[in-house]
Design an enzyme around this catalytic site. Sequence first.
Site, mmCIF file in Angstrom:
data_model
loop_
_atom_site.group_PDB
_atom_site.id
_atom_site.type_symbol
_atom_site.label_atom_id
_atom_site.label_comp_id
_atom_site.label_asym_id
_atom_site.label_seq_id
_atom_site.Cartn_x
_atom_site.Cartn_y
_atom_site.Cartn_z
ATOM 1 C CG ASP A 63 -2.072 -0.903 1.148
ATOM 2 O OD1 ASP A 63 -2.309 -1.433 0.048
ATOM 3 O OD2 ASP A 63 -2.749 -1.113 2.166
ATOM 4 C CB SER B 191 -12.389 9.992 -13.345
ATOM 5 O OG SER B 191 -11.563 9.102 -14.052
ATOM 6 C CG ASN C 123 -14.978 9.370 2.192
ATOM 7 O OD1 ASN C 123 -15.660 8.528 2.764
ATOM 8 N ND2 ASN C 123 -15.433 10.575 1.890
ATOM 9 C CD GLN D 228 -16.970 9.982 13.702
ATOM 10 O OE1 GLN D 228 -16.544 9.917 12.562
ATOM 11 N NE2 GLN D 228 -17.430 8.910 14.338
ATOM 12 C CG ASP E 49 -8.878 -5.389 4.531
ATOM 13 O OD1 ASP E 49 -9.843 -5.854 3.890
ATOM 14 O OD2 ASP E 49 -7.979 -4.704 4.008
#
EC number: 2.7.1.20
Length: 361
Positions: A34, A48, A147, A305, A316
């Site tokens: 990653d 996009s 996100n 948060q 995962d």
Amino acid sequence: MAAADEPKPKKLKVEAPEALSENVLFGMGNPLLDISAVVDKDFLDKYSLKPNDQILAEDKHKELFDELVKKFKVEYHAGGSTQNSMKVAQWMIQEPHRAATFFGCIGIDKFGEILKSKAADAHVDAHYYEQNEQPTGTCAACITGGNRSLVANLAAANCYKKEKHLDLENNWMLVEKARVYYIAGFFLTVSPESVLKVARYAAENNRTFTLNLSAPFISQFFKEALMEVMPYVDILFGNETEAATFAREQGFETKDIKEIARKTQALPKVNSKRQRTVIFTQGRDDTIVATGNDVTAFPVLDQNQEEIVDTNGAGDAFVGGFLSQLVSNKPLTECIRAGHYAASVIIRRTGCTFPEKPDFH
């Protein structure tokens, strides 16, 4: 025989009845490195990308990886969905080491060496098929707020070959040692025949086979492979977006996640000794669980948060936590509690990483 007189059996009784053996949990998937960074909306728009999605890299993403490294502060973490789950499960289990096994394909290169050493550090028994036609796969994790948009360049991960690895006697022996199997749906794009071989073995031997919907594109573009393995699935995982796409593709004609879970639970099944369980996570909203009897909502742990650093790997981690208890035959509620705990730890850190020891009781 004299051996019968020795007081060995007594000693065994003192040990925990659910003492785990090595290789009790088997996972197979795409090992990826990653490359994660906090990016801006312009970067997502340029390529996009949706803010919260998982896709496979196409030609238009060729420059993305270079630009990510040049323009933003990146972190490298050993990743790949199934491999993440195996690491988290092993972390939750702690002892014995190598309770979790992992198979996947890497390249003979620096990134491959990193994945090997990280798996060893995590005490996962990783057996990679190594080839030199493709470099080790990478996954760009583009983070904006809460996100993450994932772009996977599978490369070597896409080169896994059943006959070159899974079928080899020494490797298949590790499959036979396991009680619980987990494969992310992502691997259906690579080697559906490997997934089916393991799934059939689990059903024939009344062991638990688990699968993840993994991403909306799996239900859309790999529907045939997914539905071929579905009758063997004892436990199905997914998130709310994946569940909605699956329902649409299957013509369920409902957007109610509980109803989707119920309909998915009732799909045809090969091993009738085990009822299917369907588990849909929804980020901070309740986790929905459908069994043969009912559909239940389990609230996640209260999370400040502000403490959330990186939601990449939360799904995962949930699976890893869940499986860590499932291998000891813990009740479903305990498995879910462990899943929620593991996810709550992982989202407070970058990448799918964790502290030295879990604090789960």
